[in-house]
Design an enzyme around this catalytic site. Structure first.
Site, PDB file in Angstrom:
ATOM      1  N   GLN A 136       0.870  -1.187   0.000  1.00 55.30           N
ATOM      2  CA  GLN A 136       0.000   0.000   0.000  1.00 55.30           C
ATOM      3  C   GLN A 136       0.904   1.233   0.000  1.00 55.30           C
ATOM      4  O   GLN A 136       1.377   1.683   1.036  1.00 55.30           O
ATOM      5  CB  GLN A 136      -0.908  -0.022   1.221  1.00 55.30           C
ATOM      6  CG  GLN A 136      -1.678  -1.323   1.408  1.00 55.30           C
ATOM      7  CD  GLN A 136      -2.769  -1.533   0.381  1.00 55.30           C
ATOM      8  OE1 GLN A 136      -3.781  -0.834   0.371  1.00 55.30           O
ATOM      9  NE2 GLN A 136      -2.576  -2.507  -0.502  1.00 55.30           N
TER      10      GLN A 136
ATOM     11  N   ALA B   1     -11.842   2.354   4.102  1.00 55.02           N
ATOM     12  CA  ALA B   1     -10.856   1.511   3.414  1.00 55.02           C
ATOM     13  C   ALA B   1     -10.018   2.311   2.420  1.00 55.02           C
ATOM     14  O   ALA B   1     -10.233   3.509   2.208  1.00 55.02           O
ATOM     15  CB  ALA B   1     -11.564   0.359   2.712  1.00 55.02           C
ATOM     16  N   HIS B   2      -9.060   1.602   1.790  1.00 54.71           N
ATOM     17  CA  HIS B   2      -8.108   2.282   0.907  1.00 54.71           C
ATOM     18  C   HIS B   2      -8.786   2.887  -0.324  1.00 54.71           C
ATOM     19  O   HIS B   2      -9.719   2.355  -0.876  1.00 54.71           O
ATOM     20  CB  HIS B   2      -6.961   1.345   0.488  1.00 54.71           C
ATOM     21  CG  HIS B   2      -7.398   0.058  -0.138  1.00 54.71           C
ATOM     22  ND1 HIS B   2      -6.562  -1.019  -0.250  1.00 54.71           N
ATOM     23  CD2 HIS B   2      -8.556  -0.343  -0.684  1.00 54.71           C
ATOM     24  CE1 HIS B   2      -7.183  -2.007  -0.845  1.00 54.71           C
ATOM     25  NE2 HIS B   2      -8.391  -1.619  -1.115  1.00 54.71           N
ATOM     26  N   ASN B   3      -8.276   4.059  -0.710  1.00 57.09           N
ATOM     27  CA  ASN B   3      -8.706   4.800  -1.901  1.00 57.09           C
ATOM     28  C   ASN B   3     -10.149   5.292  -1.840  1.00 57.09           C
ATOM     29  O   ASN B   3     -10.722   5.679  -2.855  1.00 57.09           O
ATOM     30  CB  ASN B   3      -8.482   3.977  -3.171  1.00 57.09           C
ATOM     31  CG  ASN B   3      -7.018   3.803  -3.491  1.00 57.09           C
ATOM     32  OD1 ASN B   3      -6.405   2.791  -3.120  1.00 57.09           O
ATOM     33  ND2 ASN B   3      -6.423   4.780  -4.152  1.00 57.09           N
TER      34      ASN B   3
END
Length: 346
Positions: A199, A240-242
């Site tokens: 990440q 969460a990511h993005n």
């Protein structure tokens, strides 16, 4: 500090109904009001308390018309709840602020700390990080390398800011919040094992954002997980990511947002709502508690349920659901009667 009803009304640009010299030095709930306190009435379902409260002053909406005698002095304002918030903020700002850098705090030689900051005991500030002016960094806060934090931001104890993340001005990060932890990214291999996907992005939090206790915001795979200006996140939220959350959106506790979902501006999300990944939520959307969102949502929608549907339809469905056992019994009875009729015809 003690204030008169007239002083408070002047500050709030309201009108006094009753004794303008009535004095208060504290706040109280309307049902627990005591002499010398100020309370408020914003929701009319609590109106019956105003006729027996012992508070000295009550903030009310300017269109409020009592139906019985009232003992306290009233201050009529356009919005009682907003006016209360202004008063509470005034009191908070008057409190003495902590200052100085504790001798047990660690600040890297390559980090910079702005003027008039408070750095509490055992706080850690990593290499090349930049802390703005008048920030409050409470004990046991961890700030990694290459982090940027804007002026007047507050980080409460045990909050964690991972490397390379950015936090704007006038933000509040509550205890135990984690900003920039790895997103949940794994690639399934042929042998059934999972390969971790690095990440490499960060989290970018803009100005005037508040992050609740034990909320987690994951860093992006590439680019940034972005929380735009004015967003308010409650405790125990997972981002969460993005993910991208639009300006002035508010979320209650235990919301979960899967990766790469985009949430628009001025949305209101109730508790325990779950969002699937890679979907878009339009501006000005309102979503009721415990809803499940698995597809794109149009601007201005008002949804509830799992899967989510328009709130009115969900309420009608809930009424039918309660009657479902009786409907099932009736249906069985009708089926048997139809079978009997068929047999009789033969």
């Amino acid at each position: 500090m003690e204030f008169t009803a007239q002083q408070i009304a002047d500050f709030l640009k309201g009108n006094v109904v009753g004794d303008p010299t009535a004095k208060v030095n504290n706040f109280s709930k309307i049902e627990e009001g005591t002499p010398g306190t100020i309370t408020f009435l914003a929701n009319l379902k609590y109106e019956h308390f105003i006729y027996k409260t012992k508070a000295s002053i009550v903030l009310v909406n300017e269109d409020f018309v009592p139906t019985a005698p009232i003992e306290p002095t009233l201050i009529k304002v356009p919005n009682a709840y907003t006016s209360l918030a202004r008063l509470l903020d005034l009191v908070e700002q008057s409190k003495i602020k902590k200052s100085g850098i504790d001798s047990s705090a660690f600040i890297s030689a390559t980090a910079s700390v702005g003027e008039n900051c408070y750095i509490g005991s055992f706080a850690y500030i990593g290499e090349n990080s930049e802390i703005g002016k008048e920030c409050m960094i409470y004990p046991h806060v961890y700030i990694g390398d290459n982090v940027k934090i804007g002026d007047k931001t507050i980080l409460y104890p045990h909050s964690v800011i991972y490397n390379d993340c950015s936090i704007g001005k006038n933000c509040i990060i509550h205890a135990g919040a984690v900003i920039g932890s790895d997103g949940f990214g794994f690639a399934s291999e042929e042998n059934g094992e999972y390969k971790k996907i690095a990440q490499l992005g960060n989290v970018n939090i803009e100005d005037d954002v508040e992050i609740g206790a034990n909320t987690t915001i994951d860093r992006a795979v590439m680019g940034s997980t972005t929380i735009h200006k004015g967003v308010k996140l409650d405790n125990l939220i997972q981002v969460a990511h993005n993910v991208e959350i639009g300006k002035n959106t508010a979320m209650a506790a235990q919301v979960g947002i899967a990766g790469s979902t985009k949430i628009g501006t001025n949305c209101v999300i109730a508790g325990q709502v779950g969002f699937g990944g890679h979907i878009n939520i339009g501006d000005n959307t309102q979503i009721g508690a415990q809803s499940g969102i698995i597809s794109n949502v149009k601007e201005g929608s008002r949804l509830m349920g799992t899967p989510a549907m328009p709130i009115k339809r969900h309420l009608r469905s809930s009424i039918l659901l309660e009657k479902l056992p009786d409907i099932y019994k009736t249906l069985n009875k009708l089926e048997k009667e139809i079978e009997e009729l068929k047999k009789n015809k033969q």
